[in-house]
Scaffold this active site. Structure first.
Site, mmCIF file in Angstrom:
data_model
loop_
_atom_site.group_PDB
_atom_site.id
_atom_site.type_symbol
_atom_site.label_atom_id
_atom_site.label_comp_id
_atom_site.label_asym_id
_atom_site.label_seq_id
_atom_site.Cartn_x
_atom_site.Cartn_y
_atom_site.Cartn_z
ATOM 1 N N MET A 159 -5.959 -11.493 5.934
ATOM 2 C CA MET A 159 -5.456 -10.909 7.182
ATOM 3 C C MET A 159 -5.747 -9.432 7.321
ATOM 4 O O MET A 159 -5.099 -8.590 8.041
ATOM 5 C CB MET A 159 -4.256 -11.227 7.728
ATOM 6 N N GLY A 160 -6.637 -8.576 6.114
ATOM 7 C CA GLY A 160 -6.858 -7.450 6.118
ATOM 8 C C GLY A 160 -5.734 -6.516 5.427
ATOM 9 O O GLY A 160 -4.751 -7.190 4.656
ATOM 10 N N HIS A 172 -5.517 -4.970 -0.515
ATOM 11 C CA HIS A 172 -4.834 -4.057 -1.960
ATOM 12 C C HIS A 172 -5.548 -4.859 -3.011
ATOM 13 O O HIS A 172 -6.328 -5.661 -2.914
ATOM 14 C CB HIS A 172 -3.379 -4.529 -1.914
ATOM 15 N N GLY A 194 -4.386 -7.019 -5.015
ATOM 16 C CA GLY A 194 -4.414 -8.566 -5.022
ATOM 17 C C GLY A 194 -5.461 -8.994 -4.399
ATOM 18 O O GLY A 194 -6.349 -10.233 -5.089
ATOM 19 N N HIS A 195 -5.970 -8.699 -3.070
ATOM 20 C CA HIS A 195 -7.001 -9.160 -2.479
ATOM 21 C C HIS A 195 -8.509 -9.004 -3.238
ATOM 22 O O HIS A 195 -9.148 -9.941 -3.209
ATOM 23 C CB HIS A 195 -7.207 -8.529 -1.102
ATOM 24 N N LYS A 236 0.277 -16.415 -4.721
ATOM 25 C CA LYS A 236 1.745 -15.878 -4.209
ATOM 26 C C LYS A 236 2.132 -16.702 -3.004
ATOM 27 O O LYS A 236 3.033 -16.919 -2.890
ATOM 28 C CB LYS A 236 1.499 -14.427 -3.822
ATOM 29 N N VAL A 293 -1.033 -10.782 -8.446
ATOM 30 C CA VAL A 293 -1.374 -9.333 -8.974
ATOM 31 C C VAL A 293 0.093 -8.716 -8.719
ATOM 32 O O VAL A 293 0.690 -8.846 -7.730
ATOM 33 C CB VAL A 293 -2.313 -8.780 -8.379
ATOM 34 N N MET A 351 2.280 -8.129 -5.405
ATOM 35 C CA MET A 351 1.457 -7.580 -4.225
ATOM 36 C C MET A 351 1.477 -8.165 -2.895
ATOM 37 O O MET A 351 1.206 -9.438 -2.987
ATOM 38 C CB MET A 351 -0.045 -7.141 -4.642
HETATM 39 O O1 PAF Z 1 -3.140 -15.830 3.239
HETATM 40 C C1 PAF Z 1 -3.602 -15.295 4.536
HETATM 41 O O2 PAF Z 1 -3.721 -13.997 4.411
HETATM 42 C C2 PAF Z 1 -3.817 -15.882 5.742
HETATM 43 O O3 PAF Z 1 -2.465 -16.976 5.752
HETATM 44 C C3 PAF Z 1 -5.067 -16.754 5.942
HETATM 45 C C4 PAF Z 1 -5.223 -17.715 4.646
HETATM 46 C C5 PAF Z 1 -6.150 -15.581 5.697
HETATM 47 C C6 PAF Z 1 -5.107 -17.380 7.302
HETATM 48 O O4 PAF Z 1 -4.828 -16.681 8.087
#
Ligand code: PAF
Length: 308
Positions: free
Chosen positions: A30-31, A34, A36-37, A155, A182, A190
């Site tokens: 969802m943008g 950080h 972790g992503h 998480k 993370v 995070m």
């Molecule tokens: O974990 C997330 O960021 C959201 O729940 C996801 C999996 C992108 C769905 O919108």
């Protein structure tokens, strides 16, 4: 890194890669990205292995997974920073659709995907409708990207189980990788929502991880589950958290464990600090038996159970 905003462009790009024999990995987000992503992007590439393989990320703040009193409108949106970070971490393609692209008939008229049982407790109780929103958008995204591998953070542990169940029920041929949590230096997992915390709250929020470690120790020492849970809630409330739950559950089903059960357990906490709701979890028993339990669920875990 290329950026596309429509389903047609995304499909064309992925189809061209497939004609060249590439495997495709996918990291939905969802943008407000950080470290972790970014670890999910790195893991996605290594999970696929081959040099010709491609990684797609999506950024879409999905309105249907937010409740009416939740933070959809103020959810942090940082597109320029996210794009730079994804490019720096080796993402090949970013899909960043508008709401109308994902919900062409409008949100009220869209197809809804409901995953029974595993969606019901915990987050399902405290965020009614949340997992219908998640399952619906993840199904749409899987259908658009048609990845070979998709990476989700551990998480959001219940989300991972929901996605895994969805995938098996719909017979989607996608390998799901559950990525380790993370953490900040103080143990705080995070999360994009951490930025709602004041500096003092951010420091205090590390207590969630301390409480999880105490739950892990308590169960391993043979303390009854109810006492373990009561002690964790007391720890949190003493530090002015409002606890939604601090529970020990079966890691596969999220059901309450049998009284003598010591294997395949996970501790999960959701608690509010000021106006910010935080979630975190910790597997109780760090041994091969638990890993096997997870894997019979067809979820593979990179670096299993070593997320401290
Ligand atoms: O974990 C997330 O960021 C959201 O729940 C996801 C999996 C992108 C769905 O919108």
């Amino acid at each position: 890194m290329d950026i596309v905003t429509t389903a047609a462009e995304l499909r064309a790009r992925v189809a061209a890669w497939r004609r060249d024999g590439a495997r495709v990995g996918f990291v939905p987000t969802m943008g407000n990205l950080h470290n972790g992503h970014f670890s999910l992007i790195t893991l996605c590439r290594s999970a696929m292995g081959g040099r010709a393989d491609r990684v797609v990320a999506s950024i879409f703040v999905n309105p249907t997974q937010f409740g009416p009193n939740e933070d959809y409108a103020r959810y942090p949106r940082t597109p320029a920073q996210d794009q730079a970070g994804l490019a720096a971490h080796g993402c090949d393609l970013l899909f960043a659709p508008a709401v109308e692209e994902m919900y062409p008939f409008g949100i009220g008229q869209s197809v809804r995907v409901e995953v029974p049982i595993v969606s019901v407790p915990l987050e399902g109780e405290h965020r009614p409708g949340h997992f219908v929103g998640v399952a619906s958008v993840v199904t749409k995204l899987f259908n658009l990207v048609q990845p070979d591998v998709a990476v989700f953070g551990r998480k959001d542990y219940q989300q991972l189980l929901v996605v895994e169940r969805l995938l098996r029920d719909l017979r989607l041929p996608i390998e799901i990788v559950g990525a380790p949590i993370v953490r900040e230096a103080n143990g705080l997992a995070m999360s994009s929502r951490n930025q709602y915390l004041s500096p003092a709250e951010r420091e205090r929020a590390g207590l969630i991880h301390v409480a999880l470690l105490a739950m892990q120790d308590g169960v391993n020492a043979g303390t009854p589950f109810a006492d373990v849970e009561r002690i964790a809630v007391a720890m949190l409330e003493k530090a002015r958290f409002v606890t939604d739950y601090a529970v020990v559950r079966s890691a596969q089903t999220l059901l309450e464990p049998e009284p003598g059960q010591r294997c395949g357990l996970i501790a999960l906490i959701a608690a509010k600090l000021g106006g910010t709701r935080l979630i975190d979890n910790l597997p109780i028993d760090e041994n091969a038996a638990v890993r096997r339990l997870f894997e019979t669920n067809h979820v593979s875990f990179a670096n299993p159970l070593t997320n401290l």
